[in-house]
Structures are given as structure tokens and as C-alpha cells.
Scaffold this active site. Structure first.
Site, PDB file in Angstrom:
ATOM      1  N   ARG A 126       0.831  -1.210   0.000  1.00 57.48           N
ATOM      2  CA  ARG A 126       0.000   0.000   0.000  1.00 57.48           C
ATOM      3  C   ARG A 126       0.864   1.257   0.000  1.00 57.48           C
ATOM      4  NH1 ARG A 126      -4.819  -1.763   0.000  1.00 57.48           N
ATOM      5  NH2 ARG A 126      -5.252  -3.732   1.057  1.00 57.48           N
ATOM      6  N   ASP A 127       0.432   2.235  -0.807  1.00 53.30           N
ATOM      7  CA  ASP A 127       1.104   3.532  -0.797  1.00 53.30           C
ATOM      8  C   ASP A 127       0.940   4.169   0.579  1.00 53.30           C
ATOM      9  OD1 ASP A 127       1.925   5.688  -3.319  1.00 53.30           O
ATOM     10  OD2 ASP A 127       1.567   6.500  -1.311  1.00 53.30           O
ATOM     11  N   VAL A 173      10.450   8.232  -6.551  1.00 50.31           N
ATOM     12  CA  VAL A 173      11.228   7.063  -6.136  1.00 50.31           C
ATOM     13  C   VAL A 173      11.723   6.361  -7.391  1.00 50.31           C
ATOM     14  CG1 VAL A 173      11.192   4.875  -4.898  1.00 50.31           C
ATOM     15  CG2 VAL A 173       9.860   6.816  -4.025  1.00 50.31           C
ATOM     16  N   HIS A 179       1.444   2.347 -10.055  1.00 47.95           N
ATOM     17  CA  HIS A 179       0.373   2.708  -9.140  1.00 47.95           C
ATOM     18  C   HIS A 179      -0.916   2.035  -9.607  1.00 47.95           C
ATOM     19  CE1 HIS A 179       2.443   6.409  -7.357  1.00 47.95           C
ATOM     20  NE2 HIS A 179       3.165   6.226  -8.446  1.00 47.95           N
ATOM     21  N   HIS A 236       7.826   1.504 -10.358  1.00 44.94           N
ATOM     22  CA  HIS A 236       6.626   1.071  -9.637  1.00 44.94           C
ATOM     23  C   HIS A 236       5.396   1.479 -10.428  1.00 44.94           C
ATOM     24  CE1 HIS A 236       7.910   5.041  -8.238  1.00 44.94           C
ATOM     25  NE2 HIS A 236       6.623   5.341  -8.106  1.00 44.94           N
ATOM     26  N   ASN A 281       5.167   6.812 -13.216  1.00 49.78           N
ATOM     27  CA  ASN A 281       5.802   8.091 -13.524  1.00 49.78           C
ATOM     28  C   ASN A 281       7.279   7.890 -13.829  1.00 49.78           C
ATOM     29  OD1 ASN A 281       3.369   9.469 -12.895  1.00 49.78           O
ATOM     30  ND2 ASN A 281       3.857   9.338 -10.720  1.00 49.78           N
TER      31      ASN A 281
HETATM   32  P1  5GP Z   1       6.201   8.417  -7.610  1.00 47.64           P
HETATM   33  O1  5GP Z   1       5.985   9.861  -7.214  1.00 47.64           O
HETATM   34  O2  5GP Z   1       7.674   8.079  -7.676  1.00 47.64           O
HETATM   35  O3  5GP Z   1       5.449   7.990  -8.829  1.00 47.64           O
HETATM   36  O4  5GP Z   1       5.545   7.541  -6.476  1.00 47.64           O
HETATM   37  C1  5GP Z   1       6.167   7.282  -5.258  1.00 47.64           C
HETATM   38  C2  5GP Z   1       5.068   6.858  -4.296  1.00 47.64           C
HETATM   39  O5  5GP Z   1       5.680   6.212  -3.197  1.00 47.64           O
HETATM   40  C3  5GP Z   1       4.256   8.014  -3.742  1.00 47.64           C
HETATM   41  O6  5GP Z   1       2.880   7.835  -4.063  1.00 47.64           O
HETATM   42  C4  5GP Z   1       4.512   7.953  -2.239  1.00 47.64           C
HETATM   43  O7  5GP Z   1       3.363   8.238  -1.496  1.00 47.64           O
HETATM   44  C5  5GP Z   1       4.979   6.536  -2.027  1.00 47.64           C
HETATM   45  N1  5GP Z   1       5.942   6.365  -0.952  1.00 47.64           N
HETATM   46  C6  5GP Z   1       7.037   7.129  -0.694  1.00 47.64           C
HETATM   47  N2  5GP Z   1       7.725   6.639   0.351  1.00 47.64           N
HETATM   48  C7  5GP Z   1       7.050   5.525   0.748  1.00 47.64           C
HETATM   49  C8  5GP Z   1       7.281   4.568   1.795  1.00 47.64           C
HETATM   50  O8  5GP Z   1       8.247   4.638   2.556  1.00 47.64           O
HETATM   51  N3  5GP Z   1       6.383   3.558   1.912  1.00 47.64           N
HETATM   52  C9  5GP Z   1       5.305   3.438   1.075  1.00 47.64           C
HETATM   53  N4  5GP Z   1       4.457   2.406   1.268  1.00 47.64           N
HETATM   54  N5  5GP Z   1       5.060   4.321   0.077  1.00 47.64           N
HETATM   55  C10 5GP Z   1       5.922   5.351  -0.073  1.00 47.64           C
END
Ligand code: 5GP
Ligand code: ZN
Length: 117
Positions: A31-32, A98, A104, A102, A89
Site C-alpha cells: 500500500r502507498d 522514487v 500505481h 513502480h 511516472n
Molecule cells: P512516484 O511519485 O515516484 O510515482 O511515487 C512514489 C510513491 O511512493 C508516492 O505515491 C509515495 O506516497 C509513495 N511512498 C514514498 N515513500 C514511501 C514509503 O516509505 N512507503 C510506502 N508504502 N510508500 C511510499
């Protein structure tokens, strides 16, 4: 192929806690931490690749496994019928925070238009 500085590698390894939704030999879903929808799950390959381009170039079969897992997550979350959104993304303009690829999986409410104007 683990990047010791990568938070999603640490989540896959269990060194950072997460709420697991699905796990296979090569795929992990959790889970996010900051959900943007009632269902908001992140699906990753256990191996570290920075983005979709790197993953698909290096291991298209693994990319397929990750993609299949996203649909399994959607079904397990009960949003297969109501609908869901899959997105990944890449880079600065894509809003990637990150750099471990990944996907979503989001759903559980109407998500509106794909992009704001
Ligand atoms: P991005 O912005 O790279 O597409 O998505 C990164 C996602 O990782 C974000 O939606 C953020 O909320 C989630 N996220 C960041 N750090 C953590 C974490 O430590 N644990 C979890 N479960 N999600 C995280
Ligand atoms: Zn990683």
C-alpha cells in the site's frame, strides 16, 4: 540486483515496513503510504530498475509479470468491476519521486480526468 540506497529495495527486503498486498517470486505489491484514492497500491519488480524503460529493455518477461500482478491486485482490492487506473511516472516531468520502477494501482472512487489541463 539490490540498490542499498533505494527505499523500495528496502521495502522488498523487509528492512522498511510496509503493508503487503501481494507477493510472488519476482514481484511485490504494497500500500502507498500516502494514498490518493481508497485503493492505492504500488506494484514493483523485486529487482531494481529505475523506470519502465529500463525494466522493459532488460527483462520484458518480468515487466509482464508485474503487469499481470497489477490486475491481480485490482481484483483482490475489489475494483476490477468498478474500474481502476494504472500509471507509472518517469523522470522530472513525470513526477517520479522514487527511482525504483513502480506501477500505481488506484481506484475505489471516480478518479476524474487522467491529466489536469
Ligand atoms: P512516484 O511519485 O515516484 O510515482 O511515487 C512514489 C510513491 O511512493 C508516492 O505515491 C509515495 O506516497 C509513495 N511512498 C514514498 N515513500 C514511501 C514509503 O516509505 N512507503 C510506502 N508504502 N510508500 C511510499
Ligand atoms: Zn530499488
Amino acid at each position: 540486483m539490490i540498490d542499498s540506497d533505494c527505499i523500495f529495495c528496502k521495502i522488498v527486503a523487509g528492512d522498511i515496513p510496509s503493508t503487503k498486498v501481494l507477493e510472488t517470486d519476482r514481484v511485490f505489491a504494497f500500500r502507498d503510504l500516502y494514498p490518493k484514492a481508497p485503493t492505492h497500491v504500488l506494484v514493483v519488480p523485486k529487482d531494481h530498475y529505475a523506470n519502465v524503460a529500463e525494466l522493459t529493455a532488460a527483462d520484458p518477461a518480468l515487466a509482464g509479470e508485474v503487469l499481470r500482478a497489477t490486475a491481480e491486485v485490482a481484483a483482490a482490492e475489489g475494483v476490477a468491476e468498478s474500474g481502476w487506473r494504472l500509471f507509472s511516472n518517469t523522470g522530472a516531468d513525470g513526477g517520479q519521486d522514487v527511482f525504483h520502477v513502480h506501477f500505481h494501482v488506484a481506484g475505489g472512487k471516480p478518479l476524474g480526468r487522467m491529466l489536469s489541463n
